[in-house]
Design a protein around this motif. Structure first.
Motif, PDB file in Angstrom:
ATOM      1  N   GLN A 233       0.828  -1.198   0.000  1.00  0.00           N
ATOM      2  CA  GLN A 233       0.000   0.000   0.000  1.00  0.00           C
ATOM      3  C   GLN A 233       0.871   1.260   0.000  1.00  0.00           C
ATOM      4  O   GLN A 233       1.919   1.307   0.654  1.00  0.00           O
ATOM      5  CB  GLN A 233      -0.918   0.006   1.217  1.00  0.00           C
ATOM      6  CG  GLN A 233      -1.818  -1.231   1.302  1.00  0.00           C
ATOM      7  CD  GLN A 233      -2.775  -1.333   0.136  1.00  0.00           C
ATOM      8  OE1 GLN A 233      -3.645  -0.494  -0.037  1.00  0.00           O
ATOM      9  NE2 GLN A 233      -2.621  -2.378  -0.674  1.00  0.00           N
ATOM     10  N   SER A 234       0.443   2.271  -0.707  1.00  0.00           N
ATOM     11  CA  SER A 234       1.254   3.486  -0.847  1.00  0.00           C
ATOM     12  C   SER A 234       1.242   4.348   0.411  1.00  0.00           C
ATOM     13  O   SER A 234       2.201   5.076   0.673  1.00  0.00           O
ATOM     14  CB  SER A 234       0.755   4.313  -2.033  1.00  0.00           C
ATOM     15  OG  SER A 234      -0.601   4.709  -1.846  1.00  0.00           O
ATOM     16  N   ALA A 235       0.163   4.259   1.203  1.00  0.00           N
ATOM     17  CA  ALA A 235       0.008   5.189   2.328  1.00  0.00           C
ATOM     18  C   ALA A 235       0.525   4.636   3.660  1.00  0.00           C
ATOM     19  O   ALA A 235       0.613   5.369   4.635  1.00  0.00           O
ATOM     20  CB  ALA A 235      -1.452   5.592   2.474  1.00  0.00           C
ATOM     21  N   PHE A 236       0.855   3.347   3.730  1.00  0.00           N
ATOM     22  CA  PHE A 236       1.398   2.781   4.966  1.00  0.00           C
ATOM     23  C   PHE A 236       2.258   1.572   4.626  1.00  0.00           C
ATOM     24  O   PHE A 236       2.121   0.962   3.571  1.00  0.00           O
ATOM     25  CB  PHE A 236       0.287   2.409   5.958  1.00  0.00           C
ATOM     26  CG  PHE A 236      -0.697   1.388   5.446  1.00  0.00           C
ATOM     27  CD1 PHE A 236      -0.495   0.028   5.670  1.00  0.00           C
ATOM     28  CD2 PHE A 236      -1.832   1.773   4.752  1.00  0.00           C
ATOM     29  CE1 PHE A 236      -1.402  -0.922   5.211  1.00  0.00           C
ATOM     30  CE2 PHE A 236      -2.749   0.838   4.291  1.00  0.00           C
ATOM     31  CZ  PHE A 236      -2.532  -0.514   4.527  1.00  0.00           C
ATOM     32  N   ASP A 237       3.156   1.237   5.564  1.00  0.00           N
ATOM     33  CA  ASP A 237       4.161   0.206   5.295  1.00  0.00           C
ATOM     34  C   ASP A 237       3.750  -1.185   5.761  1.00  0.00           C
ATOM     35  O   ASP A 237       4.159  -2.183   5.165  1.00  0.00           O
ATOM     36  CB  ASP A 237       5.500   0.582   5.951  1.00  0.00           C
ATOM     37  CG  ASP A 237       6.112   1.826   5.332  1.00  0.00           C
ATOM     38  OD1 ASP A 237       5.946   2.013   4.107  1.00  0.00           O
ATOM     39  OD2 ASP A 237       6.728   2.616   6.073  1.00  0.00           O
TER      40      ASP A 237
END
Length: 263
Positions: A78-82
């Protein structure tokens, strides 16, 4: 500007800049960025961890973590969290949730109904699907257009407003029931999460047939208290089971070995 014209203007703007598609190809209105939603989900999750007791049973925690990790291993980055975080809350509620930002909560009461790893995977896969399909963003965006006076935008973008609008925010993210505010996902979103969740759990090697058993258990646990489908935003248990059975006929065989998560 008159309210009707203002709302129409907002709607037209949203149509131009906020249209997206869910994983099933359904058109959505999403006005907020992935990072805004991730920040809001993380903030809400921290609030819940302060207020709801967490389980100290290591066996249960490891079991839920095992099922979650097995599923998220098959979820695109996901781009917004690791990473995905899961917490087991000590509560009799037969429920679980997943928030933007990869925050997953499972109530111990769910484990009395989801009686094996495959049934638990059904629920966790379903909740993760809500995140992957941007359902919270979709609902928050719809609320923004319908109730601009509530300043929902500032809730997502400004931490100083979070306390004032906390209950409303929790409700929009799908965890509002325990805060006295009920704003559940709609039937379309619930059905979509069922299908995406089934695909996720199957891909991870869990038995998708157990999803039907899970909803049969849910029907028994409700003691006939679920309202008729037309009066509820959730699909009826029978509709859910029928839709899942139909989806199972087109699921590809998983290449994964059977998971071995034990409580």
């Amino acid at each position: 500007m008159r309210p009707q014209i203002q709302l129409l203007t907002l709607s037209l703007c949203a149509a131009l800049v906020g249209c997206s598609s869910s994983p099933t190809g359904r058109n959505q209105l999403t006005l907020f960025s992935d990072q805004d939603m991730s920040n809001l989900g993380a903030q809400s999750f921290e609030e819940m961890k302060k207020e709801i007791p967490q389980s100290k049973d290591k066996a249960v925690i490891n079991y839920v973590q095992c099922v979650t990790d097995t599923i998220t291993a098959h979820v695109p980055k996901q781009s917004a969290f690791d990473e995905w975080e899961v917490v087991v809350f000590e509560s009799d509620q037969v429920n679980a949730f997943a928030l933007p930002g990869g925050k997953i909560g499972v109530y111990t009461g769910l484990l009395n109904v989801a009686v094996n790893q495959d049934q638990l995977a059904t629920v966790i896969g379903h909740e993760i699907a809500h995140v992957l399909a941007d359902h919270s963003n979709e609902r928050l965006s719809q609320s923004q257009l319908a109730s601009t006076g509530l300043q929902i935008t500032s809730v997502a973008l400004g931490a100083s407003d979070y306390a004032e609008y906390r209950d409303m925010t929790m409700a929009a993210l799908g965890v509002g029931v325990q805060y006295g505010v009920i704003l559940p996902y709609g039937r379309t979103q619930e059905s979509e999460a069922d299908i995406i969740g089934l695909q996720l759990m199957s891909k991870a090697g869990f038995n998708p047939r157990e999803s039907v058993s899970l909803w049969m258990n849910m029907a028994k646990a409700s003691n006939g208290q679920q309202p008729p489908e037309l009066l509820s935003t959730h699909p009826s248990h029978s509709t859910r089971i029928s839709d899942l059975e139909q989806e199972m006929t087109v699921l590809p065989n998983s290449d994964e070995s059977r998971p071995n998560c034990k409580a």
